[in-house]
Write a protein that holds these residues in place. Structure first.
Motif, PDB file in Angstrom:
ATOM      1  N   ALA A 191      16.366   3.931  -0.899  1.00  0.00           N
ATOM      2  CA  ALA A 191      15.768   4.188  -2.211  1.00  0.00           C
ATOM      3  C   ALA A 191      15.380   5.647  -2.358  1.00  0.00           C
ATOM      4  N   PRO A 192      15.302   6.114  -3.598  1.00  0.00           N
ATOM      5  CA  PRO A 192      14.780   7.459  -3.816  1.00  0.00           C
ATOM      6  C   PRO A 192      13.328   7.537  -3.354  1.00  0.00           C
ATOM      7  N   VAL A 193      12.873   8.728  -2.983  1.00  0.00           N
ATOM      8  CA  VAL A 193      11.520   8.887  -2.466  1.00  0.00           C
ATOM      9  C   VAL A 193      10.459   8.465  -3.480  1.00  0.00           C
ATOM     10  N   GLY A 194      10.814   8.394  -4.735  1.00  0.00           N
ATOM     11  CA  GLY A 194       9.911   7.908  -5.761  1.00  0.00           C
ATOM     12  C   GLY A 194       9.519   6.455  -5.566  1.00  0.00           C
ATOM     13  N   SER A 234       6.099  10.969  -7.396  1.00  0.00           N
ATOM     14  CA  SER A 234       6.697  10.897  -8.729  1.00  0.00           C
ATOM     15  C   SER A 234       8.183  11.238  -8.677  1.00  0.00           C
ATOM     16  N   ASP A 235       8.862  10.954  -9.783  1.00  0.00           N
ATOM     17  CA  ASP A 235      10.271  11.342  -9.872  1.00  0.00           C
ATOM     18  C   ASP A 235      10.404  12.860  -9.749  1.00  0.00           C
ATOM     19  N   ARG A 236       9.461  13.593 -10.317  1.00  0.00           N
ATOM     20  CA  ARG A 236       9.491  15.060 -10.221  1.00  0.00           C
ATOM     21  C   ARG A 236       9.289  15.509  -8.780  1.00  0.00           C
ATOM     22  N   ASP A 237       8.371  14.851  -8.063  1.00  0.00           N
ATOM     23  CA  ASP A 237       8.193  15.158  -6.640  1.00  0.00           C
ATOM     24  C   ASP A 237       9.512  14.964  -5.900  1.00  0.00           C
ATOM     25  N   LYS A 296       0.810  -1.227   0.000  1.00  0.00           N
ATOM     26  CA  LYS A 296       0.000   0.000   0.000  1.00  0.00           C
ATOM     27  C   LYS A 296       0.838   1.268   0.000  1.00  0.00           C
ATOM     28  N   VAL A 297       2.104   1.174   0.400  1.00  0.00           N
ATOM     29  CA  VAL A 297       2.912   2.390   0.518  1.00  0.00           C
ATOM     30  C   VAL A 297       4.086   2.452  -0.449  1.00  0.00           C
ATOM     31  N   LEU A 298       4.361   1.360  -1.135  1.00  0.00           N
ATOM     32  CA  LEU A 298       5.504   1.325  -2.052  1.00  0.00           C
ATOM     33  C   LEU A 298       5.057   1.025  -3.468  1.00  0.00           C
ATOM     34  N   ASP A 299       5.800   1.562  -4.440  1.00  0.00           N
ATOM     35  CA  ASP A 299       5.597   1.145  -5.819  1.00  0.00           C
ATOM     36  C   ASP A 299       5.883  -0.344  -5.912  1.00  0.00           C
ATOM     37  N   LYS A 300       5.250  -0.991  -6.872  1.00  0.00           N
ATOM     38  CA  LYS A 300       5.382  -2.445  -7.026  1.00  0.00           C
ATOM     39  C   LYS A 300       6.836  -2.913  -7.080  1.00  0.00           C
ATOM     40  N   THR A 327      16.475  10.286  -0.208  1.00  0.00           N
ATOM     41  CA  THR A 327      16.049   8.909   0.030  1.00  0.00           C
ATOM     42  C   THR A 327      14.805   8.866   0.924  1.00  0.00           C
ATOM     43  N   VAL A 328      14.219   7.680   0.997  1.00  0.00           N
ATOM     44  CA  VAL A 328      13.081   7.474   1.896  1.00  0.00           C
ATOM     45  C   VAL A 328      13.507   7.781   3.333  1.00  0.00           C
ATOM     46  N   ALA A 329      14.699   7.358   3.708  1.00  0.00           N
ATOM     47  CA  ALA A 329      15.202   7.626   5.067  1.00  0.00           C
ATOM     48  C   ALA A 329      15.353   9.128   5.305  1.00  0.00           C
ATOM     49  N   ASP A 330      15.847   9.852   4.305  1.00  0.00           N
ATOM     50  CA  ASP A 330      15.968  11.312   4.443  1.00  0.00           C
ATOM     51  C   ASP A 330      14.605  11.936   4.714  1.00  0.00           C
ATOM     52  N   LEU A 331      13.593  11.480   3.988  1.00  0.00           N
ATOM     53  CA  LEU A 331      12.243  12.026   4.174  1.00  0.00           C
ATOM     54  C   LEU A 331      11.741  11.739   5.584  1.00  0.00           C
ATOM     55  N   ALA A 332      11.995  10.531   6.074  1.00  0.00           N
ATOM     56  CA  ALA A 332      11.554  10.154   7.421  1.00  0.00           C
ATOM     57  C   ALA A 332      12.222  11.004   8.492  1.00  0.00           C
TER      58      ALA A 332
END
Length: 72
Positions: A25-28, A34-37, A8-12, A49-54
């Motif tokens: 991983a990149p936040v995309g 999106s990659d633009r986001d 539910k929270v990750l791209d396939k 990265t996802v960790a950076d966002l967290a």
């Protein structure tokens, strides 16, 4: 510990990866980002990265405010 449905929270492409790889991983990799986001997050906040966002202080502040609101 809370559980999360990774489908539910990750791209396939990322749903079956190990957690350390997802965090790097990149936040995309997050569903709906999106990659633009991701580019805009990097430009605005240095988030790569996802960790950076967290760890982004603004995310933590918003979570704390939401927790205060739900505690009332």
């Amino acid at each position: 510990m809370a559980s999360i449905d990774l489908d539910k929270v990750l791209d396939k492409a990322w749903a079956d990866k190990p957690l350390p790889e997802i965090l790097a991983a990149p936040v995309g990799a997050l569903k709906g980002v999106s990659d633009r986001d991701g580019e805009l997050l990097q430009e605005a906040f240095g988030v790569k990265t996802v960790a950076d966002l967290a760890e982004l202080k603004y995310v933590r502040w918003a979570q704390a405010l939401a927790a205060l609101d739900s505690a009332k």
